[in-house]
Design an enzyme around this catalytic site. Structure first.
Site, PDB file in Angstrom:
ATOM      1  N   HIS A 231      37.848  44.093  36.959  1.00 13.47           N
ATOM      2  CA  HIS A 231      37.597  42.846  37.690  1.00 13.47           C
ATOM      3  C   HIS A 231      36.734  43.195  38.891  1.00 13.47           C
ATOM      4  O   HIS A 231      36.771  44.311  39.391  1.00 13.47           O
ATOM      5  CB  HIS A 231      38.915  42.201  38.099  1.00 13.47           C
ATOM      6  CG  HIS A 231      39.689  41.671  36.930  1.00 13.47           C
ATOM      7  ND1 HIS A 231      40.109  40.379  36.831  1.00 13.47           N
ATOM      8  CD2 HIS A 231      40.084  42.274  35.786  1.00 13.47           C
ATOM      9  CE1 HIS A 231      40.748  40.190  35.679  1.00 13.47           C
ATOM     10  NE2 HIS A 231      40.751  41.336  35.030  1.00 13.47           N
TER      11      HIS A 231
ATOM     12  N   HIS B 172      33.261  35.359  36.957  1.00 10.71           N
ATOM     13  CA  HIS B 172      32.712  36.636  37.408  1.00 10.71           C
ATOM     14  C   HIS B 172      31.178  36.598  37.410  1.00 10.71           C
ATOM     15  O   HIS B 172      30.528  37.489  36.864  1.00 10.71           O
ATOM     16  CB  HIS B 172      33.182  37.782  36.499  1.00 10.71           C
ATOM     17  CG  HIS B 172      34.623  38.140  36.648  1.00 10.71           C
ATOM     18  ND1 HIS B 172      35.222  39.163  35.940  1.00 10.71           N
ATOM     19  CD2 HIS B 172      35.610  37.621  37.414  1.00 10.71           C
ATOM     20  CE1 HIS B 172      36.499  39.258  36.285  1.00 10.71           C
ATOM     21  NE2 HIS B 172      36.758  38.323  37.162  1.00 10.71           N
TER      22      HIS B 172
HETATM   23  C1  LIG Z   1      39.165  31.830  39.920  1.00  9.27           C
HETATM   24  C2  LIG Z   1      38.710  33.249  40.143  1.00  9.27           C
HETATM   25  C3  LIG Z   1      39.537  34.296  39.799  1.00  9.27           C
HETATM   26  C4  LIG Z   1      39.111  35.599  39.985  1.00  9.27           C
HETATM   27  N1  LIG Z   1      39.995  36.604  39.755  1.00  9.27           N
HETATM   28  C5  LIG Z   1      39.659  37.859  40.113  1.00  9.27           C
HETATM   29  C6  LIG Z   1      40.644  38.876  40.057  1.00  9.27           C
HETATM   30  O1  LIG Z   1      41.790  38.644  39.695  1.00  9.27           O
HETATM   31  N2  LIG Z   1      40.276  40.125  40.440  1.00  9.27           N
HETATM   32  C7  LIG Z   1      39.012  40.398  40.870  1.00  9.27           C
HETATM   33  O2  LIG Z   1      38.740  41.561  41.200  1.00  9.27           O
HETATM   34  N3  LIG Z   1      38.050  39.451  40.908  1.00  9.27           N
HETATM   35  C8  LIG Z   1      38.367  38.183  40.575  1.00  9.27           C
HETATM   36  N4  LIG Z   1      37.437  37.190  40.686  1.00  9.27           N
HETATM   37  C9  LIG Z   1      36.068  37.532  41.081  1.00  9.27           C
HETATM   38  C10 LIG Z   1      35.924  37.924  42.555  1.00  9.27           C
HETATM   39  O3  LIG Z   1      36.894  37.282  43.346  1.00  9.27           O
HETATM   40  C11 LIG Z   1      34.514  37.612  43.062  1.00  9.27           C
HETATM   41  O4  LIG Z   1      33.575  38.195  42.192  1.00  9.27           O
HETATM   42  C12 LIG Z   1      34.275  38.154  44.467  1.00  9.27           C
HETATM   43  O5  LIG Z   1      35.281  37.744  45.345  1.00  9.27           O
HETATM   44  C13 LIG Z   1      32.895  37.731  44.970  1.00  9.27           C
HETATM   45  O6  LIG Z   1      32.651  38.332  46.208  1.00  9.27           O
HETATM   46  P1  LIG Z   1      31.287  38.070  46.982  1.00  9.27           P
HETATM   47  O7  LIG Z   1      31.350  38.859  48.232  1.00  9.27           O
HETATM   48  O8  LIG Z   1      30.158  38.264  46.057  1.00  9.27           O
HETATM   49  O9  LIG Z   1      31.298  36.508  47.322  1.00  9.27           O
HETATM   50  P2  LIG Z   1      32.394  35.597  48.022  1.00  9.27           P
HETATM   51  O10 LIG Z   1      33.673  36.334  48.218  1.00  9.27           O
HETATM   52  O11 LIG Z   1      32.459  34.338  47.263  1.00  9.27           O
HETATM   53  O12 LIG Z   1      31.809  35.348  49.481  1.00  9.27           O
HETATM   54  C14 LIG Z   1      30.721  34.495  49.737  1.00  9.27           C
HETATM   55  C15 LIG Z   1      30.974  33.807  51.070  1.00  9.27           C
HETATM   56  O13 LIG Z   1      29.763  33.233  51.514  1.00  9.27           O
HETATM   57  C16 LIG Z   1      30.023  31.951  52.057  1.00  9.27           C
HETATM   58  N5  LIG Z   1      28.781  31.195  51.954  1.00  9.27           N
HETATM   59  C17 LIG Z   1      28.112  30.830  50.826  1.00  9.27           C
HETATM   60  N6  LIG Z   1      26.982  30.183  51.145  1.00  9.27           N
HETATM   61  C18 LIG Z   1      26.919  30.150  52.493  1.00  9.27           C
HETATM   62  C19 LIG Z   1      25.980  29.633  53.419  1.00  9.27           C
HETATM   63  N7  LIG Z   1      24.846  29.045  53.008  1.00  9.27           N
HETATM   64  N8  LIG Z   1      26.248  29.737  54.743  1.00  9.27           N
HETATM   65  C20 LIG Z   1      27.380  30.354  55.183  1.00  9.27           C
HETATM   66  N9  LIG Z   1      28.304  30.876  54.336  1.00  9.27           N
HETATM   67  C21 LIG Z   1      28.065  30.779  53.010  1.00  9.27           C
HETATM   68  C22 LIG Z   1      31.147  31.413  51.195  1.00  9.27           C
HETATM   69  O14 LIG Z   1      31.835  30.371  51.837  1.00  9.27           O
HETATM   70  C23 LIG Z   1      31.981  32.677  50.978  1.00  9.27           C
HETATM   71  O15 LIG Z   1      32.954  32.830  51.977  1.00  9.27           O
HETATM   72  C24 LIG Z   1      37.822  35.867  40.503  1.00  9.27           C
HETATM   73  C25 LIG Z   1      36.986  34.817  40.850  1.00  9.27           C
HETATM   74  C26 LIG Z   1      37.432  33.512  40.692  1.00  9.27           C
HETATM   75  C27 LIG Z   1      36.527  32.395  41.107  1.00  9.27           C
END
Ligand SMILES: Cc1cc2nc3c(=O)[nH]c(=O)nc-3n(C[C@H](O)[C@H](O)[C@H](O)COP(=O)(O)OP(=O)(O)OC[C@H]3O[C@@H](n4cnc5c(N)ncnc54)[C@H](O)[C@@H]3O)c2cc1C
Length: 590
Positions: free
Chosen positions: A561, A518
């Site tokens: 979460h 997280h």
């Molecule tokens: C193993 C695991 C279990 C989890 N379990 C839960 C759960 O059960 N419930 C819950 O609510 N949360 C959970 N989380 C946390 C939650 O999933 C994340 O905090 C959340 O999805 C993050 O969202 P975000 O939009 O910040 O980033 P992300 O969803 O990671 O999106 C970032 C995107 O940007 C893209 N990207 C990155 N750099 C570049 C670049 N330079 N150029 C182009 N694209 C790029 C990536 O490929 C990705 O698709 C979990 C996380 C993990 C890793």
């Protein structure tokens, strides 16, 4: 199809992940604007490691997982931790545990006090509901002890939330619930009300009827992917922002010209600039949005200069303030014959009072007395980006939440599987802070950025993690759970005796923790003078058309979460960006 060279859109979103696809959907609702999404991964629409509701973990270390490694952790035996992170349309929502649990109300209310006017529980509440459509428990699930409160859920949002058809057998719900009740924790009617203390059978982001994961792409992107004004560049990596140097810097020294686009590299190595006539929005996640800013000249000048990058905006908070929780697991043999193939959804949230009992005031006094020391330690490792006084303010806020507002500090998952019982737990609100930054190897494409969460840097985190471990073990030794989990196999009572000292517990905890996955805080929404990176409109300070909308903007750890809160934040961000009236704040009446 052939792309026009240097195509132009109104909005360019970097990262088609959890937040990025909310933006893609909502911004392109207006057919008069054009939207591009740049995503390093591809479609996982038919990837069974993603779509199966029973496949948690199967996508790890495949080509859709960045599988980041931390730097060696100097406060915990120099071990490194692996951070899974989704590389696909849908981002980390395609590989996560799919648990849907919102934050504790008081934590979101506290955002306002650090420079975020308008952000509080009541104003976020309608956006939690806007994103969700709840699938009420079936009669069979209700008979298995699953309850919910209809008034707190959304009914027509894009994100499907509910309980899996493979839910855990009825008898385990009763056994685990009764055990936690015996230890003083109430069973909640619903844990998505903003008050988390107690035991609950949580819902997940899934479509129960189709028995399929509801990730961000399935919820927000695929239903609108045929919009003519929305284009996703998949297998395309954003390298850095491009600035329109011909236009003036609006705020003088320390501010940038407007961003005119994003320099990207396609999977065949072709480079091009995707131009943005209105805004660039970074949604690349906590571990990537800050390093894209650094590569674009927005960050701590000391770090940028070290890498030969010309500073455009001096913003020392970029990449700092990284926070993650340390996750641990106790394991037991199990004497029941269970058929469930799921991760059993049994969660307990505990406050400091639950963990420390009559010793709570002594622990509070100790933690408060140490705040100056903790703050100076954080400031000393933060690349001159912050001061002891600022960190004292931020840690005091967190301490007040813990001891004055009594927000839960521990999450404990009691999970009976066919062959073993595991109890996973973590300190929800660690004080340790670290960073993510560019390195020469990252810039030349041969390595990941340097990720350092500084697990256990602050002894408050060790004190809490030890107390949570003791509470978790006590649950396993309390009937009726004790009757089905007769023997502890990890750590076992030889390694960590029943009457183990704090030091014995800590040695085991430091040797066995993993990341809780997280990470947040690295582009914090916070006053600039506190080290914030984005303002309450999620605009990067010193820029006029660059925003960040992803987990990196959450200023400190929250309960629950992350995705439920991220979907809500991204929904609210879309109304801000579109200049639409924000949904009216609602107070939660139960
Ligand atoms: C193993 C695991 C279990 C989890 N379990 C839960 C759960 O059960 N419930 C819950 O609510 N949360 C959970 N989380 C946390 C939650 O999933 C994340 O905090 C959340 O999805 C993050 O969202 P975000 O939009 O910040 O980033 P992300 O969803 O990671 O999106 C970032 C995107 O940007 C893209 N990207 C990155 N750099 C570049 C670049 N330079 N150029 C182009 N694209 C790029 C990536 O490929 C990705 O698709 C979990 C996380 C993990 C890793």
């Amino acid at each position: 199809s052939v792309e026009p060279e240097n195509p132009q859109y109104d909005y360019v979103i970097v990262g088609g992940g959890t937040c990025g696809l909310v933006l893609a959907n909502r911004l392109s609702e207006d057919s008069n604007v054009t939207v591009a999404v740049i995503e390093a991964g591809g479609s996982v629409f038919n990837n069974p490691a993603v779509t199966s509701t029973s496949a948690f973990g199967e996508a790890f270390f495949t080509d859709i997982d960045y599988a980041y490694n931390s730097t060696p952790q100097v406060y915990s035996d120099n071990r490194t931790a692996t951070w899974h992170s989704g590389k696909a349309l849908g981002g980390t929502s395609t590989v996560n545990g799919a648990t849907y649990i919102r934050a504790e109300a008081a934590q979101i209310d506290a955002w306002e006090g650090i420079g975020n006017a308008g952000w509080n529980w009541s104003s976020l509440w309608p956006y939690y509901k806007k994103s969700e459509h709840i699938q009420p428990p079936t009669p069979s699930q209700a008979a298995h002890g699953i309850t919910y409160e209809p008034s707190v859920h959304g009914v027509d949002g894009p994100l499907a939330v509910g309980w899996s058809i493979h839910d855990a057998p009825a008898n385990t719900t009763a056994i685990i619930g009764q055990t936690w009740n015996k230890l003083g924790y109430p069973t909640l009617q619903d844990d998505n009300t903003g008050n988390l203390r107690g035991f609950y059978v949580w819902p997940r982001t899934l479509n129960r009827t189709a028995d399929i994961r509801a990730d961000a792409a399935r919820a927000y992107y695929w239903p609108v992917s045929d919009r003519e004004n929305l284009h996703a560049y998949t297998f395309t990596t954003a390298d850095q922002l491009v600035w329109d140097e011909a236009k003036p810097q609006p705020y003088g020294y320390g501010s940038s010209s407007p961003a005119s686009g994003v320099r990207v590299t396609a999977s065949d190595g072709t480079k091009q600039t995707i131009r943005a006539s209105r805004e660039v929005i970074l949604s690349a996640g906590s571990l990537r949005s800050p390093v894209i800013l650094e590569q674009s000249g927005v960050g701590n000048p000391q770090i940028l200069n070290r890498h030969g990058i010309q500073p455009k905006v001096a913003l020392p908070g970029v990449g700092e303030n990284l926070q993650d929780q340390a996750n641990q697991v106790l394991a037991y043999t199990i004497s029941l014959n269970l058929s469930s193939t799921e991760w059993p959804p049994f969660g307990t949230f505990a406050t400091a009072n639950d963990l420390f009992g009559s010793n709570t005031s002594a622990v509070e006094s100790y933690v408060r007395s140490q705040i100056p020391t903790y703050a100076s330690r954080i400031a000393a490792q933060a690349n001159n980006s912050t001061t002891q006084a600022i960190q004292e303010k931020l840690l005091t806020l967190q301490t007040d939440l813990i001891f004055t507002q009594h927000v839960p500090v521990a999450e404990i998952l009691t999970a009976p599987f066919p062959s073993a019982l595991s109890i996973a737990f973590w300190d929800l609100l660690p004080f340790s802070r670290g960073s993510v930054h560019i390195t020469p190897q990252f810039i030349n494409g041969s390595a990941q950025p340097a990720i350092n969460p500084n697990y256990f840097m602050i002894d408050k985190d060790a004190i809490f993690q030890t107390a949570i471990a003791r509470q978790s073990r006590q649950a396993a030794r309390t009937s009726p759970l004790a009757d089905i989990a007769p023997r502890e196999t990890a750590p076992n009572t030889t390694t960590v005796p029943i009457d183990a000292s704090d030091a014995q517990w800590l040695a085991w905890l430091k040797a066995t923790y993993g990341t809780n996955s997280h990470p947040l805080g690295t582009c914090a929404m916070m006053a600039r003078e506190l080290g914030g990176v984005v303002d309450p409109e999620l605009m990067v300070y010193g820029t006029r058309n660059v925003r960040v909308v992803d987990a990196s903007v959450l200023p400190y750890q929250i309960d629950g979460h992350l995705t439920s809160t991220l979907y809500a934040v991204a929904e609210r961000a879309c109304d801000i960006i579109r200049g639409r009236p924000l949904l009216a704040p609602e107070s939660v009446q139960l």
